[in-house]
Design a protein around this motif. Structure first.
Motif, PDB file in Angstrom:
ATOM      1  N   MET A   1       0.817  -1.206   0.000  1.00 35.17           N
ATOM      2  CA  MET A   1       0.000   0.000   0.000  1.00 35.17           C
ATOM      3  C   MET A   1       0.854   1.262   0.000  1.00 35.17           C
ATOM      4  O   MET A   1       0.418   2.298   0.426  1.00 35.17           O
ATOM      5  CB  MET A   1      -0.898   0.019   1.241  1.00 35.17           C
ATOM      6  N   SER A   2       2.065   1.190  -0.437  1.00 39.62           N
ATOM      7  CA  SER A   2       2.925   2.366  -0.423  1.00 39.62           C
ATOM      8  C   SER A   2       2.673   3.281  -1.617  1.00 39.62           C
ATOM      9  O   SER A   2       3.277   4.327  -1.721  1.00 39.62           O
ATOM     10  CB  SER A   2       4.392   1.937  -0.391  1.00 39.62           C
ATOM     11  N   ASP A   3       1.795   2.893  -2.513  1.00 32.53           N
ATOM     12  CA  ASP A   3       1.525   3.692  -3.703  1.00 32.53           C
ATOM     13  C   ASP A   3       0.288   4.569  -3.553  1.00 32.53           C
ATOM     14  O   ASP A   3      -0.430   4.809  -4.508  1.00 32.53           O
ATOM     15  CB  ASP A   3       1.368   2.777  -4.922  1.00 32.53           C
ATOM     16  N   ILE A   4       0.050   5.063  -2.358  1.00 31.48           N
ATOM     17  CA  ILE A   4      -1.093   5.942  -2.129  1.00 31.48           C
ATOM     18  C   ILE A   4      -0.729   7.335  -2.621  1.00 31.48           C
ATOM     19  O   ILE A   4       0.300   7.880  -2.217  1.00 31.48           O
ATOM     20  CB  ILE A   4      -1.463   5.987  -0.629  1.00 31.48           C
ATOM     21  N   PRO A   5      -1.564   7.916  -3.487  1.00 25.84           N
ATOM     22  CA  PRO A   5      -1.296   9.288  -3.923  1.00 25.84           C
ATOM     23  C   PRO A   5      -1.262  10.243  -2.724  1.00 25.84           C
ATOM     24  O   PRO A   5      -1.842   9.956  -1.673  1.00 25.84           O
ATOM     25  CB  PRO A   5      -2.482   9.604  -4.840  1.00 25.84           C
ATOM     26  N   ALA A   6      -0.607  11.376  -2.890  1.00 24.87           N
ATOM     27  CA  ALA A   6      -0.434  12.330  -1.791  1.00 24.87           C
ATOM     28  C   ALA A   6      -1.761  12.865  -1.260  1.00 24.87           C
ATOM     29  O   ALA A   6      -1.919  13.081  -0.070  1.00 24.87           O
ATOM     30  CB  ALA A   6       0.454  13.485  -2.231  1.00 24.87           C
ATOM     31  N   GLY A   7      -2.714  13.078  -2.115  1.00 27.48           N
ATOM     32  CA  GLY A   7      -4.009  13.602  -1.690  1.00 27.48           C
ATOM     33  C   GLY A   7      -4.036  15.115  -1.674  1.00 27.48           C
ATOM     34  O   GLY A   7      -3.034  15.765  -1.400  1.00 27.48           O
ATOM     35  N   ASP A   8      -5.192  15.659  -1.971  1.00 15.87           N
ATOM     36  CA  ASP A   8      -5.404  17.102  -2.031  1.00 15.87           C
ATOM     37  C   ASP A   8      -6.488  17.464  -1.015  1.00 15.87           C
ATOM     38  O   ASP A   8      -7.615  16.966  -1.104  1.00 15.87           O
ATOM     39  CB  ASP A   8      -5.835  17.482  -3.451  1.00 15.87           C
ATOM     40  N   VAL A  63      -6.023  -1.157  13.085  1.00 15.57           N
ATOM     41  CA  VAL A  63      -5.651   0.200  13.472  1.00 15.57           C
ATOM     42  C   VAL A  63      -5.722   1.036  12.202  1.00 15.57           C
ATOM     43  O   VAL A  63      -5.103   0.700  11.188  1.00 15.57           O
ATOM     44  CB  VAL A  63      -4.239   0.251  14.089  1.00 15.57           C
ATOM     45  N   TRP A  64      -6.500   2.111  12.268  1.00 13.50           N
ATOM     46  CA  TRP A  64      -6.693   2.948  11.085  1.00 13.50           C
ATOM     47  C   TRP A  64      -5.454   3.796  10.820  1.00 13.50           C
ATOM     48  O   TRP A  64      -5.064   4.618  11.633  1.00 13.50           O
ATOM     49  CB  TRP A  64      -7.930   3.832  11.241  1.00 13.50           C
ATOM     50  N   THR A  65      -4.867   3.551   9.683  1.00  8.83           N
ATOM     51  CA  THR A  65      -3.740   4.327   9.176  1.00  8.83           C
ATOM     52  C   THR A  65      -4.149   4.828   7.800  1.00  8.83           C
ATOM     53  O   THR A  65      -5.208   4.439   7.278  1.00  8.83           O
ATOM     54  CB  THR A  65      -2.481   3.443   9.028  1.00  8.83           C
ATOM     55  N   LYS A  66      -3.322   5.642   7.187  1.00  9.53           N
ATOM     56  CA  LYS A  66      -3.637   6.069   5.823  1.00  9.53           C
ATOM     57  C   LYS A  66      -3.764   4.848   4.911  1.00  9.53           C
ATOM     58  O   LYS A  66      -4.645   4.789   4.058  1.00  9.53           O
ATOM     59  CB  LYS A  66      -2.577   7.034   5.298  1.00  9.53           C
ATOM     60  N   GLU A  67      -2.903   3.866   5.130  1.00 11.48           N
ATOM     61  CA  GLU A  67      -2.907   2.672   4.286  1.00 11.48           C
ATOM     62  C   GLU A  67      -4.161   1.818   4.494  1.00 11.48           C
ATOM     63  O   GLU A  67      -4.773   1.369   3.528  1.00 11.48           O
ATOM     64  CB  GLU A  67      -1.648   1.836   4.557  1.00 11.48           C
ATOM     65  N   THR A  68      -4.536   1.598   5.758  1.00 14.30           N
ATOM     66  CA  THR A  68      -5.721   0.771   5.995  1.00 14.30           C
ATOM     67  C   THR A  68      -6.992   1.507   5.567  1.00 14.30           C
ATOM     68  O   THR A  68      -7.906   0.887   5.025  1.00 14.30           O
ATOM     69  CB  THR A  68      -5.824   0.311   7.469  1.00 14.30           C
ATOM     70  N   LEU A  69      -7.040   2.814   5.772  1.00 21.36           N
ATOM     71  CA  LEU A  69      -8.201   3.582   5.305  1.00 21.36           C
ATOM     72  C   LEU A  69      -8.297   3.559   3.785  1.00 21.36           C
ATOM     73  O   LEU A  69      -9.388   3.449   3.227  1.00 21.36           O
ATOM     74  CB  LEU A  69      -8.129   5.029   5.802  1.00 21.36           C
ATOM     75  N   PHE A  70      -7.160   3.649   3.121  1.00 26.93           N
ATOM     76  CA  PHE A  70      -7.135   3.630   1.655  1.00 26.93           C
ATOM     77  C   PHE A  70      -7.742   2.324   1.136  1.00 26.93           C
ATOM     78  O   PHE A  70      -8.555   2.327   0.216  1.00 26.93           O
ATOM     79  CB  PHE A  70      -5.693   3.797   1.169  1.00 26.93           C
ATOM     80  N   ALA A  93      -8.666   5.934  -6.831  1.00 26.81           N
ATOM     81  CA  ALA A  93      -7.581   6.066  -5.852  1.00 26.81           C
ATOM     82  C   ALA A  93      -7.364   7.520  -5.444  1.00 26.81           C
ATOM     83  O   ALA A  93      -7.135   7.811  -4.267  1.00 26.81           O
ATOM     84  CB  ALA A  93      -6.290   5.475  -6.418  1.00 26.81           C
ATOM     85  N   ASP A  94      -7.446   8.439  -6.402  1.00 27.53           N
ATOM     86  CA  ASP A  94      -7.230   9.849  -6.086  1.00 27.53           C
ATOM     87  C   ASP A  94      -8.291  10.373  -5.125  1.00 27.53           C
ATOM     88  O   ASP A  94      -7.981  11.147  -4.221  1.00 27.53           O
ATOM     89  CB  ASP A  94      -7.209  10.707  -7.354  1.00 27.53           C
ATOM     90  N   GLU A  95      -9.536   9.962  -5.304  1.00 28.36           N
ATOM     91  CA  GLU A  95     -10.599  10.405  -4.398  1.00 28.36           C
ATOM     92  C   GLU A  95     -10.368   9.869  -2.989  1.00 28.36           C
ATOM     93  O   GLU A  95     -10.575  10.582  -2.011  1.00 28.36           O
ATOM     94  CB  GLU A  95     -11.972   9.966  -4.903  1.00 28.36           C
ATOM     95  N   ARG A  96      -9.952   8.616  -2.886  1.00 29.35           N
ATOM     96  CA  ARG A  96      -9.664   8.049  -1.565  1.00 29.35           C
ATOM     97  C   ARG A  96      -8.507   8.795  -0.906  1.00 29.35           C
ATOM     98  O   ARG A  96      -8.566   9.141   0.272  1.00 29.35           O
ATOM     99  CB  ARG A  96      -9.362   6.554  -1.668  1.00 29.35           C
ATOM    100  N   ALA A  97      -7.465   9.062  -1.671  1.00 29.15           N
ATOM    101  CA  ALA A  97      -6.306   9.778  -1.130  1.00 29.15           C
ATOM    102  C   ALA A  97      -6.687  11.199  -0.711  1.00 29.15           C
ATOM    103  O   ALA A  97      -6.249  11.679   0.340  1.00 29.15           O
ATOM    104  CB  ALA A  97      -5.182   9.804  -2.158  1.00 29.15           C
TER     105      ALA A  97
END
Length: 111
Positions: A1-8, A63-70, A93-97
């Motif tokens: 799950m390291s490929d999560i976009p940065a998010g806006d 445990v909710w992290t950016k990765e688990t939430l994604f 993916a962009d909307e989730r990020a």
């Protein structure tokens, strides 16, 4: 799950208002149809005091992290079979990020 976009943040705010606000708050500890999202990052699933979670959410123990939430936000019912959350998920993916960025910033604010 390291490929999560940065998010806006601003785009995430729009997603939150359109898809989450009817059931969740992020700017208080109140619960609505869903539990508060304030402080969700770092929290274990099924642990907001006073919210009536499904057994599935309580027992998942994630445990909710950016990765688990994604991953969760892609398809909540697949990630936690038996969840009461009726949200179908965000396929893009962009909307989730973007949403995670917004929740991360807002839920870290002091109340």
């Amino acid at each position: 799950m390291s490929d999560i976009p940065a998010g806006d943040y601003e785009k995430g705010k729009k997603v939150y208002k359109q898809r989450c606000l009817q059931c969740h708050v992020v700017d208080s500890t109140a619960t609505k149809t869903g539990p508060t999202l304030h402080g969700v990052i770092g929290r274990t699933s099924g642990t907001v005091s006073g919210f009536d979670y499904s057994a599935a959410n309580k027992n998942k123990g994630v445990v909710w992290t950016k990765e688990t939430l994604f991953e969760y936000l892609l398809n909540p019912k697949k990630y936690i079979p038996g969840t009461k959350m009726v949200f179908a998920g965000l396929k893009k993916a962009d909307e989730r990020a973007d949403l995670i960025k917004y929740i991360e910033v807002e839920s870290a604010k002091s109340l």
